[in-house]
Design a protein around this motif. Structure first.
Motif, mmCIF file in Angstrom:
data_model
loop_
_atom_site.group_PDB
_atom_site.id
_atom_site.type_symbol
_atom_site.label_atom_id
_atom_site.label_comp_id
_atom_site.label_asym_id
_atom_site.label_seq_id
_atom_site.Cartn_x
_atom_site.Cartn_y
_atom_site.Cartn_z
ATOM 1 N N GLU A 108 -10.776 17.068 4.115
ATOM 2 C CA GLU A 108 -9.335 16.862 4.122
ATOM 3 C C GLU A 108 -8.610 17.798 3.167
ATOM 4 N N TYR A 146 -13.249 13.667 1.451
ATOM 5 C CA TYR A 146 -11.939 14.118 0.974
ATOM 6 C C TYR A 146 -12.000 15.546 0.447
ATOM 7 N N TYR A 156 -0.809 12.410 -0.299
ATOM 8 C CA TYR A 156 -1.404 11.185 0.220
ATOM 9 C C TYR A 156 -2.659 11.567 0.990
ATOM 10 N N SER A 157 -3.772 10.918 0.669
ATOM 11 C CA SER A 157 -5.028 11.173 1.346
ATOM 12 C C SER A 157 -5.289 10.092 2.385
ATOM 13 N N GLU A 158 -5.364 10.521 3.634
ATOM 14 C CA GLU A 158 -5.726 9.594 4.706
ATOM 15 C C GLU A 158 -7.170 9.123 4.547
ATOM 16 N N GLY A 189 -7.153 6.747 1.617
ATOM 17 C CA GLY A 189 -6.212 5.660 1.820
ATOM 18 C C GLY A 189 -5.355 5.393 0.603
#
Length: 246
Positions: free
Chosen positions: A95, A91, A9-11, A14
Motif C-alpha cells: 500500500e 502496508y 489513511y491506510s486501508e 484500517g
C-alpha cells in the motif's frame, strides 16, 4: 531538501498512519520527467517514523545523492502482518509504495528502489528485500535482529501479538531460511550488513553473515567497535548510502 510529514489513511491497517519523507526540493532547473530513486528507511522497536530525522543527519546525507527517503511508522510489528494487530508487512510493501508514488515523482523501477533499517528495522529491511526482490534491488540491515528465533529471549512478550502465544516463527520470517530459499532467484537483492562488535546482537549478525557468504549473494559486511546506539547508526547509514548510490 524538503521534509514532508504525511498523515494518511491506510486501508490495510484500517487506521490513520504517519510517514516522514525527505526529498530534493524542485527548482527552475528540475527536470519534471526525471523520477527519483527512493530509499525506504525503517525504524527500530523503540522508535517511530521521526527518529531517523531526529537522531541522525539523514536529510543532509540524502541530499548528496539526490534521493527520496521514506520513513514509515510500523509500531512494534517486526514489519509483519501481526496475528493480533496491524498488517504492517502488507502496508509497507504494497500500500505505502503506491501512495508514495501517487504523491511524489518516484521511480517504480526495481533498480531505483532500496530498503534499509536498524535493529528491528534491519530485520524488516532484510526480510522485505528478500521477499519483495522484484521491487527492491538492494537491502541493508544495521545492528539487525538477524536471528529472530534466537532473539525470542530478548523479545518474548513482543512476539506474542505478532506470532501468537506459542511464538512459532514462520519460515518466511526466518532470515536464514529466506536467504537459502531466495539463493537461486535471479532477482535476489544485493545485501549489506553492518554491526558493532560490542552490540548485544553481534553474534546473530556474524552467524547470518557466514550464512550469506556460504550462498551466492552480492554481499557486503562491515563491522567496527560500537554498541546498539545512534552514534553507530549515524555513522553506518553513510556507508549504506555510499554502497547503494555510488
Amino acid at each position: 531538501m524538503a521534509l514532508i510529514e504525511l498523515k494518511i489513511y491506510s486501508e490495510v491497517l484500517g487506521t490513520p498512519a504517519e510517514v516522514n519523507v525527505v526529498m530534493p526540493q524542485p527548482n527552475e532547473k528540475t527536470d519534471p520527467d526525471k523520477k527519483l530513486k527512493c530509499l525506504y528507511l525503517l525504524h527500530g522497536i523503540a522508535d517511530d517514523h521521526t527518529t531517523w530525522i531526529r537522531r541522525t543527519s539523514i536529510e543532509r546525507y540524502a541530499e548528496q545523492y539526490g534521493i527520496c527517503v521514506v520513513m514509515p511508522y510500523a509500531y512494534r510489528s517486526f514489519y509483519t502482518d501481526m496475528k493480533y494487530g496491524g498488517k504492517y508487512y502488507t502496508y509497507i510493501t504494497k500500500e505505502l509504495p503506491h501512495i508514495i508514488r501517487g504523491f511524489f515523482n518516484i521511480s517504480d523501477k526495481r533498480e531505483d528502489n532500496f530498503i534499509a533499517g536498524l535493529s528491528m528495522g534491519g530485520y524488516g529491511a532484510l526480510k522485505i528485500g528478500l521477499l519483495e526482490c522484484e521491487g527492491f534491488s538492494a537491502a541493508a540491515g544495521l545492528s539487525s535482529v538477524a536471528d529472530i528465533v534466537d532473539c525470542k529471549k530478548h523479545f518474548e512478550k513482543t512476539y506474542i501479538p505478532i506470532f501468537g502465544e506459542d511464538a512459532v516463527i514462520p519460515d518466511d520470517c526466518d532470515l536464514f531460511k529466506l536467504a537459502s530459499k531466495k539463493n537461486n532467484d535471479p532477482l535476489r537483492p544485493r545485501i549489506f550488513m553492518g554491526v558493532g562488535t560490542e552490540d548485544f546482537l553481534y553474534e546473530g549478525n556474524v552467524a547470518l553473515k557466514k550464512h550469506f557468504e556460504s550462498l551466492d549473494y552480492d554481499f557486503t559486511y562491515r563491522e567496527s567497535a560500537g554498541v546498539h546506539n545512534w552514534a553507530f547508526w549515524d555513522e553506518y547509514i553513510q556507508y549504506v548510502l555510499k554502497w547503494m548510490f555510488v
